[in-house]
Enzyme design. Structure first.
Site, PDB file in Angstrom:
ATOM      1  CE  LYS A  52      -0.335  -0.275   5.037  1.00  0.00           C
ATOM      2  NZ  LYS A  52      -1.143  -0.809   6.151  1.00  0.00           N
ATOM      3  NE  ARG A 151      -6.627   0.149  10.766  1.00  0.00           N
ATOM      4  CZ  ARG A 151      -5.404  -0.023  10.277  1.00  0.00           C
ATOM      5  NH1 ARG A 151      -4.514   0.964  10.364  1.00  0.00           N
ATOM      6  NH2 ARG A 151      -5.043  -1.157   9.720  1.00  0.00           N
ATOM      7  CE1 TYR A 273      11.714  31.494   5.915  1.00  0.00           C
ATOM      8  CE2 TYR A 273      12.052  29.120   5.678  1.00  0.00           C
ATOM      9  CZ  TYR A 273      11.742  30.357   5.127  1.00  0.00           C
ATOM     10  OH  TYR A 273      11.473  30.452   3.794  1.00  0.00           O
ATOM     11  CG  MET A 321       8.910  23.504   0.893  1.00  0.00           C
ATOM     12  SD  MET A 321       8.001  24.563  -0.233  1.00  0.00           S
ATOM     13  CE  MET A 321       6.854  25.343   0.878  1.00  0.00           C
TER      14      MET A 321
HETATM   15  C1  LIG Z   1      -0.419  -1.775   6.807  1.00  0.00           C
HETATM   16  C2  LIG Z   1      -0.989  -3.067   7.183  1.00  0.00           C
HETATM   17  C3  LIG Z   1      -0.177  -4.207   7.303  1.00  0.00           C
HETATM   18  C4  LIG Z   1       1.323  -4.146   7.267  1.00  0.00           C
HETATM   19  O1  LIG Z   1       1.763  -3.695   8.520  1.00  0.00           O
HETATM   20  P1  LIG Z   1       3.314  -3.567   8.867  1.00  0.00           P
HETATM   21  O2  LIG Z   1       3.302  -3.142  10.294  1.00  0.00           O
HETATM   22  O3  LIG Z   1       3.860  -2.531   7.961  1.00  0.00           O
HETATM   23  O4  LIG Z   1       3.924  -4.889   8.645  1.00  0.00           O
HETATM   24  C5  LIG Z   1      -0.792  -5.427   7.496  1.00  0.00           C
HETATM   25  N1  LIG Z   1      -2.142  -5.523   7.611  1.00  0.00           N
HETATM   26  C6  LIG Z   1      -2.934  -4.436   7.541  1.00  0.00           C
HETATM   27  C7  LIG Z   1      -4.406  -4.620   7.683  1.00  0.00           C
HETATM   28  C8  LIG Z   1      -2.398  -3.177   7.341  1.00  0.00           C
HETATM   29  O5  LIG Z   1      -3.195  -2.119   7.293  1.00  0.00           O
END
Ligand SMILES: *Cc1c(COP(=O)(O)O)cnc(C)c1O
Length: 378
Positions: A52, A151, A273, A321
């Site tokens: 992802k 979640r 800054y 930035m």
């Molecule tokens: C992002 C995610 C993972 C991977 O988690 P890591 O901690 O990066 O290994 C696995 N399962 C779900 C549902 C996730 O959202």
């Protein structure tokens, strides 16, 4: 970490940038070794890959193609758009799962692309089943259950209705059931075991399905968490799966950024800054060509460092930035010139080091590394 591989790259250790502000080097060999290490740790469970957010910023296509070549056949993305993007890059015996589930209206496109949604609610199952009916074909799905993270996933009160709906949804083939651990990076957390117990209850209510619960951290919680399939993300990319112990994974990312100016200032000079830093002595400074727009958080102001020749060069003043100013007084005069590269991530400074200095986690650093670096896959 195995730096020799990177060192052998012809361009890699070149002391100066070739027109680019920075180089993000992604070691696909290290990625594959991390995958194999995780697959061995989880065996006989199969190892998926979570790709992802563009494989945590490293390039979903390159990562997925590499891991496919090393035997990975299960790929998880968060969003349907990510799955659509990845689908043409992988052979059809690789499955792509959408963790967030489908937005209403995407069902048909998802079915046509052969992408597998993670069904997170009864409503989503109904929609997916309706799509199967209207397309007059079987559709595959994964069921995700909420075991204590609140979640994503089917909540406890929907389970009974879902079990009945699964029986009625004759055209839906459930590939496996899954849940996600909230505290897997903490081996001491009692929540891990509580979630596993809840998953066992669910497995009794949904018998005969394979189970998938472990993310990176979960793989290191022991065999009980492995089940049929594990879903590592961060550990593939070199992040630490478990907090507080030595990171067993190999670094995958290296980041070198070019010097764009050097100067020598007297005591009392204001740097950056808001005059966020005032020198107390004559100081040699360099400004490097990356800032918070390139994923080096503003919280590194006055906290972090970069490296050259193994020498720590502290960040002074605010992160801007597009640039960061560093104190180079510890280096021999003339060592850093216009275009010289300094190490932000590499053998001297890990992802976890930068994340700690920035007050965040490795995930946020990786996914934030911006689009202005020259990316090199080695
Ligand atoms: C992002 C995610 C993972 C991977 O988690 P890591 O901690 O990066 O290994 C696995 N399962 C779900 C549902 C996730 O959202």
């Amino acid at each position: 970490m195995d730096i020799t591989i990177l060192d052998r790259q012809p361009n890699h250790r070149s002391p100066s940038a070739e027109g680019m502000p920075g180089y993000l080097t992604i070691d696909l060999g290290a990625l594959a070794r991390n995958y194999e290490k995780l697959a061995v740790a989880a065996s006989p469970a199969r190892a998926a890959a979570v790709v992802k957010a563009d494989a945590y910023g490293l390039g979903a296509k390159q990562v997925a193609v590499k891991l496919y070549a090393h035997g990975c056949r299960h790929f998880f993305v968060a969003q349907f758009g990510e799955a659509l993007h990845l689908r043409p890059c992988l052979p059809l015996d690789a499955d792509i799962f959408v963790l967030n589930g489908l937005q209403p209206g995407n069902e048909r496109a998802c079915a046509e692309a052969g992408i597998v949604p993670v069904v997170n609610s009864l409503e989503q199952l109904h929609r997916w089943s309706a799509a199967a009916n209207s397309l007059k074909g079987r559709l595959r799905a994964v069921l995700q259950f909420d075991t204590g993270m609140s979640r994503l996933g089917v909540p406890p009160e929907e389970r009974l209705a879902l079990a009945n709906a699964v029986k009625d949804a004759g055209l839906i083939e459930i590939l496996f059931i899954m849940s996600h651990l909230a505290c897997a990076d903490d081996v001491e957390s009692a929540q891990n075991d509580a979630q596993l117990v809840e998953m066992s209850r669910i497995a009794a209510e949904f018998p005969d399905f394979d189970i998938c619960v472990a993310n990176s951290g979960g793989i290191f919680l022991g065999n009980a968490y492995h089940r049929a399939l594990v879903r590592p993300g961060i550990a593939l990319y070199g992040g630490a799966p478990t907090a507080g112990i030595r990171n067993p994974m190999e670094a995958v990312v290296r980041l070198d950024v070019a010097v764009v100016q050097t100067r020598c200032v007297p005591a009392g000079a204001s740097v950056g800054y808001s005059g966020g830093h005032v020198t107390t002595a004559e100081t040699r400074l360099a400004t490097i060509a990356a800032g918070y727009a390139d994923g080096l958080p503003r919280s590194l102001s006055g906290n972090g460092a970069v490296y050259c020749d193994g020498v720590r060069l502290p960040i002074v003043g605010r992160v801007s930035m597009d640039s960061i100013t560093i104190d180079i007084s510890a280096l021999p005069e003339g060592r850093l010139k216009l275009g010289t590269l300094v190490e932000v991530l590499g053998p001297n400074q890990t992802l976890e080091d930068v994340a700690r200095d920035a007050g965040t986690i490795s995930y946020e650093i990786l996914t934030g590394l911006g689009g202005r670096y020259d990316r090199r896959y080695v």
